[in-house]
Motif scaffolding. Structure first.
Motif, short mmCIF file in Angstrom:
data_model
loop_
_atom_site.label_atom_id
_atom_site.label_comp_id
_atom_site.label_asym_id
_atom_site.label_seq_id
_atom_site.Cartn_x
_atom_site.Cartn_y
_atom_site.Cartn_z
N GLU A 298 -36.26 -5.45 30.11
CA GLU A 298 -36.53 -5.58 28.67
C GLU A 298 -36.66 -7.05 28.30
N THR A 299 -35.90 -7.91 28.98
CA THR A 299 -35.96 -9.34 28.67
C THR A 299 -37.36 -9.90 28.91
N LEU A 300 -38.04 -9.37 29.91
CA LEU A 300 -39.38 -9.88 30.22
C LEU A 300 -40.39 -9.54 29.13
N GLU A 301 -40.05 -8.61 28.24
CA GLU A 301 -40.97 -8.29 27.15
C GLU A 301 -40.98 -9.38 26.07
N ILE A 302 -39.99 -10.26 26.12
CA ILE A 302 -39.92 -11.37 25.16
C ILE A 302 -40.57 -12.59 25.80
N PRO A 303 -41.62 -13.11 25.26
CA PRO A 303 -42.33 -14.23 25.90
C PRO A 303 -41.38 -15.41 26.16
N GLY A 304 -41.35 -15.85 27.39
CA GLY A 304 -40.57 -17.02 27.78
C GLY A 304 -39.10 -16.78 27.94
#
Length: 941
Positions: A298-304
């Motif tokens: 899920e963290t990877l869905e937030i850019p950067g």
């Protein structure tokens, strides 16, 4: 745009002479090199083995290595804490302690005297001792000539005395500074005074006390001052939750004071501190791994955004890595894998164990099916040859020797080319293992390591003779280094047996961690607790929050009790808990953190980590609850959820009448009664049970041996008994056991059982032969009967039929296990004896005159007490006659029923046999599935 020299950065735990901050010269000459870690383990193993008499133990190399590791930990503790135990051990054990502590003391005294002498002879020192010497030398050097430039020591808690003293010297340098990680400047003074070994601030409290400083003397690091307000309430909440146990009585007052402090800023400090923190409780460690992987994904869905998993449990960390692989995400992991789990390590372990058990079919197949094994040919060709060897040679009981394996192939493989191919594969395998198998029983470990390397290269050699794939990659490289180290350093070990070497190798490989580099995702990391001190992430998943995992339980010390450690001046086990608590507190103060707890581990209930429990208790005291992520639990459970459960019905195949069998052995009538599906699978589909490799044979071998002993004994002596009948019967039984494949280790027990059984059998034979009756053994018979529209053939093979002057034919069946009950025989569920009697009565046995059935007897031979039983299931006369006729009528009725094209071959027709009846086709019929779903009809066809 100007050139810039970066600062020199050195880890305190890995300083070396001759490198900055040391200058080459006297120090390098004074300090010997550190001993190689593998050489140290092996030398300590030799020392343990040489003095095993002091411990009153006889240890193999693996057990000695285990104790050597514990001894190495003890020596490290002495060196790190700079404790001189040479004179302190004498009065270490008083009369109140158990006697085995006296034994430990005597051994440690000997080891403390012998180990320095051995190091001096080798010209090396222990790594811990050298590290302490370097730290002391650096502290002395900087005390005399303090560095004039900027000098910063950051991140250390100074748990070792030498490190703590060096930090004090650095702090006094003109531009020196010591940065303490996570010092709690807000904890009340009364609570600070109660900080103990288990508290997160315990190490820092001891460090300040050793330096003669108070907590108030520590200033805020200037660069971090602007960020002090960020996460301020989180740090306060975590620190208050972990305050000393003695200071938790006033938690409600603390909460009130915190809220009063926050009121001036218009915030609820507890709620503010819990913002960004959540707790997820999973059912099992498998579910915990899925939740952790989902959180990172899920963290990877937030850019950067970056994410990290912090877990002291390496198995959990590996599971999370595998879970992330489903999305093609490879995190940067510091965990690695044990060498014994890498392909090269797996093969090495298999080959070492195969050298100890050359005829073990499971190990043999494990080696031959290993992806690295080639034996000089292409992998596909090797696998094709292996099919025949496995099917006809390696399945079933373990062969007694290589000749027995060859005979088995000759008996089962009629095609000469295929037989030669399978035999050639065995020859190639034996040739590859020759360096190991040709060694004497007790050989030097270094020679065994060299022989193992040669065997591995022969096994891995392809058609060109190259075995480069074996040593390639991180696993192959680690294995090559381990074996090279054993070849060079294992001379210190005593000779080892093949099994001892296999155990030693597996233990050594289990302690070797292989870390694989490569292309990893730049925004995800999986870290241990120590590595996490140096990393920050936008989301931190803190997992393994169960007692025994984080914190880990105190390690068992085989040499020192807790009071003995105190007397020696060694730190208590609780110090490890305090350091782990410090790591947890630092991680829990991250802006966005998820605390992960599992209710069960390895199927057993768990207890929440004490830190998580304290945090929840503090929140409840403030009338709050820790935030959760129920959506993550829903996602995790839905991710691998099976579709709606639609269990299969009871299978009921209905083949055409023309395909249904017309010949039945009496034992197959039993199957038709209990489990018609098994008759369909075996007699119509011709599906036969495939034996497992190295299948246990004791029960089957005992039954086979009893039958064969009775048969040979009766044929040799049909009338009068020989001079020593018990001795001869026992010998026949033991010889038949060996021929049936009974393991050699069981023969000692079987000899005693054979003597008891033989005495009982001889007494029985004398009694039954007294009237001069004739004995017919292993006789075959059959009759043809009309059932419905077709003729059926019933066949039987009788263990023993006795005909004598009384005019009856007595039928006996040998059993080494439990005989069927009288009720089972009468109801037709065990019709073997009764149907055999019906065939005898109709003259169906060649060489046996037609006689009315006599006694129907099970001879239960066990060799125990009593050694045997005569179980009569029908007495001579009307009882056995009626039972035989009733059984035949029942069989005919059953055959008529199954001659109906509408009659299905149901699985497990009798309710009492759904779970209790052992059959070979339960998995094919999926009995567990339909029987536990409420299925009581005839199911699908």
């Amino acid at each position: 745009g100007l050139a810039l020299l970066p600062p020199q950065i050195r880890p305190l735990g890995d300083l070396d002479a001759g490198e900055p901050p040391f200058e080459p010269g006297d120090l390098a000459a004074r300090l010997p090199a550190a001993i190689d870690p593998l050489r140290r383990r092996l030398e300590l193993t030799r020392l343990v083995k040489a003095h095993e008499h002091l411990l009153s133990r006889d240890m193999d190399a693996s057990a000695a290595l285990e104790l050597a590791d514990a001894l190495g930990g003890f020596l490290d503790s002495l060196q790190i804490e700079e404790v001189d135990a040479s004179g302190a051990l004498a009065g270490l054990v008083d009369a109140e302690l158990a006697e085995h502590w006296q034994v430990s003391r005597a051994f440690l005294e000997t080891a403390l005297a012998a180990w320095p002498e051995r190091l001096e002879a080798l010209g090396v020192v222990d790594t811990s001792q050298r590290r302490v010497a370097l730290l002391r030398a650096l502290a002395e050097q900087w005390s005399v000539r303090p560095p004039q430039g900027v000098l910063v020591a950051a991140g250390s808690t100074g748990t070792a005395p030498a490190t703590a003293d060096l930090l004090a010297v650095i702090a006094e340098a003109p531009q020196g500074c010591v940065v303490l990680p996570g010092l709690d400047e807000s904890l009340a003074s009364a609570a600070w005074d109660q900080v103990d070994e288990q508290h997160p601030q315990g190490a820092l409290s001891r460090l300040l006390a050793r330096a003669g400083l108070t907590r108030e003397a520590v200033e805020i690091w200037p660069a971090s001052a602007p960020y002090q307000s960020q996460g301020r309430w989180r740090r306060r909440v975590i620190n208050e939750a972990l305050r000393p146990a003695q200071a938790t009585a006033d938690w409600l007052n603390v909460i009130g004071a915190l809220r009063a402090e926050g009121a001036t800023e218009g915030v609820d400090p507890i709620a503010e501190g819990l913002a960004g923190l959540s707790v997820v409780t999973t059912r099992s460690e498998e579910e915990a791994a899925t939740v952790a992987a989902l959180l990172l994904r899920e963290t990877l869905e937030i850019p950067g955004a970056t994410g990290a998993l912090v877990a002291p449990d390496q198995n959990l960390a590996r599971r999370v890595s595998l879970k992330l692989a489903r999305w093609g995400v490879i995190p940067d992991s510091s965990v690695g894998a044990p060498l014994m789990a890498c392909p090269a390590g797996v093969l090495a372990g298999l080959v070492a164990r195969l050298a100890a058990e050359p005829l073990n079919p499971v190990l043999m197949l494990g080696v031959l099916k290993h992806p690295l094994v080639r034996l000089g040919e292409e992998r596909e060709a090797l696998q094709n040859r292996l099919i025949d060897l496995e099917r006809h040679g390696l399945r079933g009981p373990r062969p007694a020797d290589w000749a027995a394996l060859t005979r088995r192939l000759n008996e089962k493989l009629t095609d000469e080319a295929r037989r030669a191919s399978a035999a050639g594969l065995i020859t190639a395998l034996r040739a590859a293992l020759t360096p190991l198998t040709d060694m004497s029983e007790a050989s030097p470990a270094a020679e065994r390591a060299r022989a193992l390397a040669l065997a591995l290269e022969s096994l891995a050699a392809d058609s060109t003779g190259a075995s480069g794939r074996l040593w390639g990659g991180a696993g192959g490289e680690a294995l090559s280094q381990l074996l090279a180290g054993l070849m060079a350093e294992a001379g210190a070990l005593p000779p080892v047996t093949p099994k001892g070497f296999a155990d030693l190798l597996v233990r050594l490989m289990g302690d070797e961690t292989v870390r694989v580099g490569g292309a990893t995702h730049p925004r995800l990391r999986i870290l241990g607790a120590i590595e996490a001190r140096l990393v920050r992430a936008d989301r931190l998943v803190v997992a393994g929050l169960e007692e025994g995992v984080w914190p880990q339980g105190a390690p068992l010390d085989p040499f020192l009790s807790r009071p003995m450690r105190v007397r020696l001046g060694l730190p208590p086990p609780e110090r490890r808990v305090g350091l782990a608590a410090h790591d947890f507190a630092q991680a829990a103060c991250a802006p966005n953190v998820v605390l992960l707890h599992s209710e069960r581990r390895e199927g057993q209930p768990t207890v929440k980590s004490r830190w998580l429990w304290r945090l929840e208790t503090l929140a409840r005291g403030a009338d709050l609850t820790l935030p959760g992520r129920p959506d993550m639990l829903d996602w995790a459970r839905a991710l691998d959820a099976a579709p709606d459960y639609e269990p299969i019905g009871r299978p009921a195949p209905s083949p055409p009448v023309a395909d249904r069998p017309t010949q039945f052995a009496v034992t197959r009538i039993e199957s038709l009664t209990r489990d018609p599906y098994a008759v369909w699978a075996r007699d119509i589909l011709k599906l036969y049970r495939l034996e497992r490799p190295d299948e246990p044979v004791e029960a089957r071998a005992r039954g086979t041996a009893i039958h064969e002993a009775f048969e040979i004994f009766a044929k040799r002596h049909p009338k009068a008994l020989p001079p020593e009948p018990a001795r001869e019967f026992a010998q026949l039984y033991l010889e038949a056991l060996v021929a049936a494949g009974a393991p050699p280790e069981s023969l000692a027990r079987e000899q005693a059982l054979a003597q008891e059984a033989a005495a009982w059998v001889v007494a029985l034979e004398a009694e039954r032969r007294a009237d001069g009756r004739d004995i017919h053994v292993e006789a075959g018979g059959q009759i043809t009967v009309r059932a419905g529209l077709r003729d059926f053939t019933l066949t039987a093979k009788a263990d023993r039929i006795e005909t004598g002057p009384d005019g009856y034919a007595h039928i006996l069946d040998y059993k080494t296990g439990q005989a069927p009950s009288k009720k089972m025989v009468e109801t037709g569920f065990s019709p073997q004896l009764t149907l055999t009697a019906a065939i005898v009565a109709r003259g169906g046995f060649e060489g046996v005159p037609a006689r009315p059935p006599g006694d129907l007897v099970y001879l239960q031979v066990t060799g125990r007490r009593p050694a045997g039983k005569v179980e009569i299931r029908g007495a001579a006369g009307d009882e056995s006659h009626d039972a035989a006729e009733q059984a035949l009528a029942g069989a005919l009725s059953l055959l008529v029923q199954f001659d109906d094209p509408e009659r299905a071959y149901l699985s497990r027709t009798a309710p009492q046999f759904v779970h209790d009846y052992a059959g070979d086709y339960a998995h094919l019929a999926r009995v567990f599935e339909w029987s536990t779903s409420g299925e009581d009809g005839e199911g699908d066809t």
